[in-house]
Enzyme design. Sequence first.
Site, PDB file in Angstrom:
ATOM      1  N   ARG A  72      17.188  17.048  -3.215  1.00  0.00           N
ATOM      2  CA  ARG A  72      18.646  16.991  -3.169  1.00  0.00           C
ATOM      3  C   ARG A  72      19.289  18.155  -3.916  1.00  0.00           C
ATOM      4  O   ARG A  72      20.284  18.702  -3.477  1.00  0.00           O
ATOM      5  CB  ARG A  72      19.125  15.682  -3.793  1.00  0.00           C
ATOM      6  CG  ARG A  72      18.597  14.485  -3.012  1.00  0.00           C
ATOM      7  CD  ARG A  72      19.060  13.213  -3.617  1.00  0.00           C
ATOM      8  NE  ARG A  72      20.453  13.004  -3.249  1.00  0.00           N
ATOM      9  CZ  ARG A  72      21.026  11.824  -3.134  1.00  0.00           C
ATOM     10  NH1 ARG A  72      20.340  10.746  -3.373  1.00  0.00           N
ATOM     11  NH2 ARG A  72      22.275  11.704  -2.799  1.00  0.00           N
ATOM     12  N   LYS A  90       2.839   5.663  -1.726  1.00  0.00           N
ATOM     13  CA  LYS A  90       2.921   4.251  -2.058  1.00  0.00           C
ATOM     14  C   LYS A  90       4.006   4.019  -3.117  1.00  0.00           C
ATOM     15  O   LYS A  90       4.357   4.989  -3.791  1.00  0.00           O
ATOM     16  CB  LYS A  90       1.555   3.755  -2.559  1.00  0.00           C
ATOM     17  CG  LYS A  90       1.075   4.496  -3.817  1.00  0.00           C
ATOM     18  CD  LYS A  90       0.371   3.619  -4.786  1.00  0.00           C
ATOM     19  CE  LYS A  90       1.280   2.965  -5.758  1.00  0.00           C
ATOM     20  NZ  LYS A  90       1.422   3.632  -7.070  1.00  0.00           N
ATOM     21  N   HIS A 150      -3.941   7.157  -3.312  1.00  0.00           N
ATOM     22  CA  HIS A 150      -4.811   8.236  -3.792  1.00  0.00           C
ATOM     23  C   HIS A 150      -6.174   7.732  -4.274  1.00  0.00           C
ATOM     24  O   HIS A 150      -7.122   8.496  -4.353  1.00  0.00           O
ATOM     25  CB  HIS A 150      -4.108   9.089  -4.858  1.00  0.00           C
ATOM     26  CG  HIS A 150      -4.076   8.491  -6.232  1.00  0.00           C
ATOM     27  ND1 HIS A 150      -3.141   7.565  -6.613  1.00  0.00           N
ATOM     28  CD2 HIS A 150      -4.870   8.684  -7.316  1.00  0.00           C
ATOM     29  CE1 HIS A 150      -3.363   7.224  -7.876  1.00  0.00           C
ATOM     30  NE2 HIS A 150      -4.402   7.887  -8.329  1.00  0.00           N
ATOM     31  N   LYS A 168     -10.609   9.305  -4.073  1.00  0.00           N
ATOM     32  CA  LYS A 168     -11.544   9.502  -5.190  1.00  0.00           C
ATOM     33  C   LYS A 168     -12.966   9.417  -4.652  1.00  0.00           C
ATOM     34  O   LYS A 168     -13.317   8.479  -3.934  1.00  0.00           O
ATOM     35  CB  LYS A 168     -11.325   8.427  -6.265  1.00  0.00           C
ATOM     36  CG  LYS A 168      -9.986   8.578  -6.998  1.00  0.00           C
ATOM     37  CD  LYS A 168      -9.856   7.509  -8.078  1.00  0.00           C
ATOM     38  CE  LYS A 168      -8.457   7.453  -8.655  1.00  0.00           C
ATOM     39  NZ  LYS A 168      -8.208   8.361  -9.750  1.00  0.00           N
ATOM     40  N   GLU A 172      -5.619   1.081 -17.932  1.00  0.00           N
ATOM     41  CA  GLU A 172      -5.047   2.364 -18.376  1.00  0.00           C
ATOM     42  C   GLU A 172      -4.669   2.237 -19.838  1.00  0.00           C
ATOM     43  O   GLU A 172      -4.194   1.178 -20.266  1.00  0.00           O
ATOM     44  CB  GLU A 172      -3.786   2.679 -17.592  1.00  0.00           C
ATOM     45  CG  GLU A 172      -4.011   2.871 -16.120  1.00  0.00           C
ATOM     46  CD  GLU A 172      -2.726   3.290 -15.428  1.00  0.00           C
ATOM     47  OE1 GLU A 172      -2.467   4.493 -15.361  1.00  0.00           O
ATOM     48  OE2 GLU A 172      -1.971   2.410 -14.993  1.00  0.00           O
ATOM     49  N   ASP A 201       2.817  -1.796  -8.203  1.00  0.00           N
ATOM     50  CA  ASP A 201       2.403  -0.426  -8.517  1.00  0.00           C
ATOM     51  C   ASP A 201       0.891  -0.245  -8.352  1.00  0.00           C
ATOM     52  O   ASP A 201       0.438   0.824  -7.948  1.00  0.00           O
ATOM     53  CB  ASP A 201       2.821  -0.097  -9.971  1.00  0.00           C
ATOM     54  CG  ASP A 201       2.528   1.335 -10.349  1.00  0.00           C
ATOM     55  OD1 ASP A 201       2.936   2.241  -9.597  1.00  0.00           O
ATOM     56  OD2 ASP A 201       1.898   1.569 -11.403  1.00  0.00           O
ATOM     57  N   HIS A 210      -3.987  -0.015  -4.970  1.00  0.00           N
ATOM     58  CA  HIS A 210      -5.283   0.477  -5.457  1.00  0.00           C
ATOM     59  C   HIS A 210      -6.327  -0.642  -5.606  1.00  0.00           C
ATOM     60  O   HIS A 210      -7.457  -0.516  -5.146  1.00  0.00           O
ATOM     61  CB  HIS A 210      -5.119   1.174  -6.812  1.00  0.00           C
ATOM     62  CG  HIS A 210      -4.101   2.278  -6.815  1.00  0.00           C
ATOM     63  ND1 HIS A 210      -3.861   3.081  -5.731  1.00  0.00           N
ATOM     64  CD2 HIS A 210      -3.247   2.723  -7.790  1.00  0.00           C
ATOM     65  CE1 HIS A 210      -2.922   3.969  -6.034  1.00  0.00           C
ATOM     66  NE2 HIS A 210      -2.529   3.768  -7.269  1.00  0.00           N
TER      67      HIS A 210
HETATM   68  C1  BG6 Z   1      -0.372   5.401  -9.615  1.00  0.00           C
HETATM   69  C2  BG6 Z   1       0.519   4.460 -10.366  1.00  0.00           C
HETATM   70  O1  BG6 Z   1      -0.419   5.074  -8.265  1.00  0.00           O
HETATM   71  O2  BG6 Z   1      -1.687   5.319 -10.157  1.00  0.00           O
HETATM   72  C3  BG6 Z   1       0.524   4.772 -11.845  1.00  0.00           C
HETATM   73  O3  BG6 Z   1       1.842   4.562  -9.849  1.00  0.00           O
HETATM   74  C4  BG6 Z   1      -0.884   4.808 -12.382  1.00  0.00           C
HETATM   75  O4  BG6 Z   1       1.299   3.811 -12.566  1.00  0.00           O
HETATM   76  C5  BG6 Z   1      -1.774   5.702 -11.510  1.00  0.00           C
HETATM   77  O5  BG6 Z   1      -0.835   5.315 -13.695  1.00  0.00           O
HETATM   78  C6  BG6 Z   1      -3.224   5.600 -11.932  1.00  0.00           C
HETATM   79  O6  BG6 Z   1      -3.971   6.537 -11.208  1.00  0.00           O
HETATM   80  P1  BG6 Z   1      -5.319   7.133 -11.784  1.00  0.00           P
HETATM   81  O7  BG6 Z   1      -5.804   8.026 -10.696  1.00  0.00           O
HETATM   82  O8  BG6 Z   1      -4.967   7.854 -13.057  1.00  0.00           O
HETATM   83  O9  BG6 Z   1      -6.203   5.958 -12.026  1.00  0.00           O
END
Ligand code: BG6
Length: 488
Positions: free
Chosen positions: A51, A156, A186, A190, A224, A243, A248
Amino acid sequence: MAGPAPPPTRPLFVVVGATGDLMRRMLLPALYGLSADDHLPAESAVLGAARTSSFDDASYQAWAAAGLKEFSPYHPDAIDPWCRKVLHYQSIGEGTPADYQNLAARVAKVEADHQLSGDRVLYLALPYEAFAPTIKGLAEAGLNHGPGWTRIVIEKPFGRDLETARDLNALVHTYFDEPSIYRIDHYLGKETVQNLLVLRFANVLFESLWSRDRVTKVEITVAEDLGVEARAAYYDRAGALRDMVQNHLTQLLSLIAMEVPAAFDADAIRNEKVKVLHSIAPVEPEQAVFGQYTAGWIAGAAVPAYRSESGVPAGSTTETFVALRLKIENWRWQGVPFYLRTGKRLGNRVTQVVVNFQRPPVTFFRDLDPDEVHSNELVMTLQPDEGFDLVFEVKAPGQTVATKTERMRFRYAEQFGNLPDAYQTLLLDVVEGDATLFVRADEVEASWRLYAKLLAQPPAPHDYAAGSWGPDAAQGLLHPDEEPWSRP
Ligand code: BG6
């Protein structure tokens, strides 16, 4: 999946949301890394769109170069020339039809200036709310079709729940056909996540034990140690279920639990993933424990409570931790609990799948207490110390019969060195037209369906101290006879 030689195309990457965190931290380093390693054709170009009108090409190139030097200090001398050669910027202002027409004109100009092939990747690095208006804006300016192929990549979370995911699928299908839609998760990029399929289907040893006949439980953890960082505006409306779990963790679950696909291709694999998701009943609120972190300690440093993080509303009830018990009602898994757990500010960063096998039905040695024989475990560590461990029993040397638990250990880094970056793998797959590692429309809906009841009636979050392994209440999900959650 990603191959070493550049594909025979000279594509343009149009990234909408090009001034955001995802672009700076992940996409630019991935695009730059692919170019630096000659995996992308030298002639490709990137047109960033967002934007703000405070950037022109030169200031955007400088912003991107500063980000690359911070997040991808790879061939640092090549960063500035690469940015100047490859990157362009176009504002889409308020997103009016005229703004998108200007974007379309700029796309054509960049393609002509760089002599590109007319193949286009439209990457939406945007929050969920912006997907629909952006897809419409792009398509109504004619950008859903180009001189070559056009593929759209959508980040996502794809929707906020089942209904919004269905609406978004319907909207995107108005303008793009399913094979040109790449819903990104993503985790699928991996290397170690892809290895789950190889581990299972290239090793008869494991696959022959992979069922209710031998497995007693499966535990999937994505922990995390980071907190919400600078993403409170997004995260507080999403929470850990949207999230992390819906995407994931559910992807990991389906790769662990799916049947053998008929072929190693995009549709055969995704058919099996969808099938297993349909065998799971939507999770009831009593099968879940939510948590939210309070102040605590991470690696010796004091960290604030979630509610005291910048941008988080004082009374927020957003969950930063989720633990779930799932039941897969099919022939392979009936009766085997699958436990999923994820959280921010947990003891350390680790993504791990632990498969527990049965104990021997009788103890072989009369003197041995059955409780002294531990069950075998297969521990698959997907990050950060990628590899796997097979946990088994041996006889402790000596006159008395006693067992000892030992581990057979494999580590990727020891065998193969650094692993490819997930975003690089996925971007290259988009250019190559390989959708195996992307989420199909029915798959994303099947996944939201699992959490529909929880989203409608979210359990109140329990407190847990930052640096712990989540609220004690999560133990209550386990059967009293089961070992407690693992502490990876
Ligand atoms: C993202 C989330 O999709 O994945 C984040 O939005 C999270 O909140 C992240 O921290 C974790 O990814 P990775 O690859 O570091 O495990």
